[in-house]
Write an enzyme that holds these catalytic residues in place. Structure first.
Site, PDB file in Angstrom:
ATOM      1  CD  GLU A 288      36.271  37.039  42.113  1.00 40.34           C
ATOM      2  OE1 GLU A 288      35.088  37.595  42.070  1.00 40.34           O
ATOM      3  OE2 GLU A 288      37.126  37.772  42.489  1.00 40.34           O
ATOM      4  CB  CYS A 322      34.885  40.899  44.287  1.00 46.98           C
ATOM      5  SG  CYS A 322      36.233  40.125  44.515  1.00 46.98           S
TER       6      CYS A 322
END
Length: 517
Positions: A288, A322
């Site tokens: 990720e 994020c």
């Protein structure tokens, strides 16, 4: 019978609940009393020191040491691989329910010391009280959810019957893997990555982020206290250049689980793809890698709610998520109104040390991040119009004011590059089609949002807005384990969907056995 999964409740620290406030203050004191503590490596159940150390510093008080953690080199990394492979055969044969009970025990221990873990992140990561509490709650959620998922995955998986034959599908552990978590969710993501790999029967070498190793050490202690056998979880802090690349490239590494920047993630992806002499498998990589997340606001939206959602999404944990809103894409008819509302809300945020319960924003993680964010402020002053913020704020820590830039071009650096700090770019869209094109116009596709009362706009976004997690009429951060599996497309990673039913199979391989009667 294990009860149905329920998300861990968040703690209210309001003045109306003085018991919780006092408990958190007490935990902060306990953590502060341990600032001189030295945390060893854990290899094969042995506590090991290497002679080298990583000092963890408080970003809000940049000369204050929160603790020091032993730093591993390649010799310790090789030893950890030995220990993990030695432990793997027995651990992989444990029944899923037995491994799940270990996770439930860790969850219970963490819940009993919830404020201690949160307080550690207040000092080590600069997380405000609510942000730290949310991180701890999510870690508990991962433990509880993945334990249940492991039992489900180990259950029968019916296959179509063929005459005279019996068919069976099972999911088996991969082997020894390396977990490389980020500093921004130093407990939740660290715990989730580790727990998922362990509960599916793998053994793990955990290389925590060098900026937040103390909270990871505290977590590793819990697994030991809960009864994890020696070698099942090996705690190995160290630099990415020295041991990270060594472990990723090693022929005995079976899989790599990574969360972090695009730059490091693509490097790991490429390195892991190179088959080394003696390697017997293609390595599995779960990655990720960040985002450039956008919220669209159209003319039908509740503008007050939209501005509140943008502000929370952009500046929670100083924008170091994020999933944080880095772009607000606002239709022309309401552009000025939304810009004004967001600017006022950003200016009103209370900035201060994370240990102060009144603080809504604290410092960014370190000097490198501080310099990076300020360099983007300089870019923004050339590309657009600075509305509020943009200045360092405080000499003791790495503080940067919440910053709003207006009139940023959709192809500008501020609209395309991940900043990972408290900087929001407001972009004007001609119409809704243009807004969707802007939203999809980056190499990332992690989270996104739309504020609208127009059902046609929402349904169109459902199909066209490219994001792994898309939210309507709410903030775009804070995905809940179980209900909102998390992960993104394109350069945001492998769309791993952490906290959902698709995650645990990433740490397994499926085997089919056919017996003819």
């Amino acid at each position: 019978m294990v009860p149905e999964f329920v998300n861990e409740p968040l703690t209210s620290f309001s003045a109306s609940d003085p018991a919780q406030r006092q408990a958190m203050l007490s935990a902060l004191g306990r953590v502060k009393d341990e600032f001189s503590r030295e945390w060893p490596l854990v290899i094969g159940g042995e506590h090991v020191t290497s002679g080298a150390w990583i000092d963890s510093l408080n970003p809000c008080q940049k000369t204050q040491r929160v603790g020091r953690v032993a730093r591993a080199g390649q010799a310790q990394a090789e030893r950890a691989l030995d220990a993990a492979w030695t432990a793997f055969p027995d651990w992989s044969r444990w029944r899923a329910g037995e491994r799940a009970r270990l996770l439930f025990k860790v969850a219970a221990l963490m819940r009993s010391e919830k404020h201690l873990f949160s307080a550690t992140m207040v000092y080590e990561a600069g997380k405000t009280w609510p942000e730290a509490d949310g991180d701890t709650a999510e870690a508990i959620d991962f433990l509880e959810y993945y334990g249940r998922e492991a039992v489900r995955l180990a259950g029968p998986h019916p296959l179509p019957r063929l005459a005279g034959e019996d068919n069976e599908l099972t999911y088996q552990a991969l082997g020894v893997g390396v977990a490389i978590p980020p500093w921004n969710f130093p407990l939740a993501i660290t715990c989730g990555m580790t727990a998922a790999a362990l509960v599916t029967g793998n053994t793990v070498i955990l290389k925590p982020a060098s900026l937040t190793p103390v909270i990871a050490a505290r977590m590793a202690d819990l697994f030991e206290e809960a009864g994890a056998p020696p070698g099942v979880l090996n705690f190995l802090p160290g630099s990415g250049a020295e041991i990270g690349d060594f472990l990723v490239a090693h022929p005995r590494t079976r899989f790599v689980s990574f969360t972090g920047s695009r730059e490091v993630g693509t490097h790991i992806y490429a390195l892991a793809a190179q088959v080394q002499p003696g390697q017997r498998w293609l390595k599995r990589v779960v990655a990720e890698m960040g985002g450039k997340d956008a919220i669209i606001v159209d003319e039908s939206a509740d503008l007050e709610a939209a501005a509140a959602g943008i502000t929370t999404s952009a500046y929670g944990f100083q924008g170091q998520k994020c999933s944080a809103a880095s772009r607000a894409i606002v239709l022309d008819g309401v552009y000025g109104d939304v810009l004004g509302l967001v600017a006022r809300k950003a200016e009103a945020l209370r900035m201060g040390p994370a240990e102060d319960p009144a603080s809504q924003m604290a410092a960014v993680i370190d000097e490198s991040q501080f310099d990076k964010v300020l360099s983007y402020v300089e870019v923004g002053q050339k590309e657009g119009r600075l509305v509020v913020g943009g200045e360092p704020d405080g000499a003791d820590g790495w503080y940067i004011q919440p910053t709003v830039f207006a009139d940023i071009p959709e192809d500008g650096r501020l609209a395309q590059e991940e900043i990972f700090g408290p900087v929001l770019s407001v972009i004007r869209a001609r119409d809704y089609s243009h807004a969707l094109a802007i939203a999809n116009g980056t190499e990332y596709a992690l989270t996104g949002g739309v504020y609208s009362r127009d059902r046609r706009h929402l349904e169109r976004a459902r199909e066209e807005f490219q994001a792994g997690n898309l939210y309507f009429n709410r903030k775009i951060t804070g995905a809940m384990v179980g209900a909102q599996p998390f992960g993104g497309f394109d350069m945001s990673g492998t769309d791993s969907k952490a906290g959902g039913p698709d995650y645990l199979p990433l740490f397994t391989q499926a085997k089919v056995v056919v017996e003819r009667f």
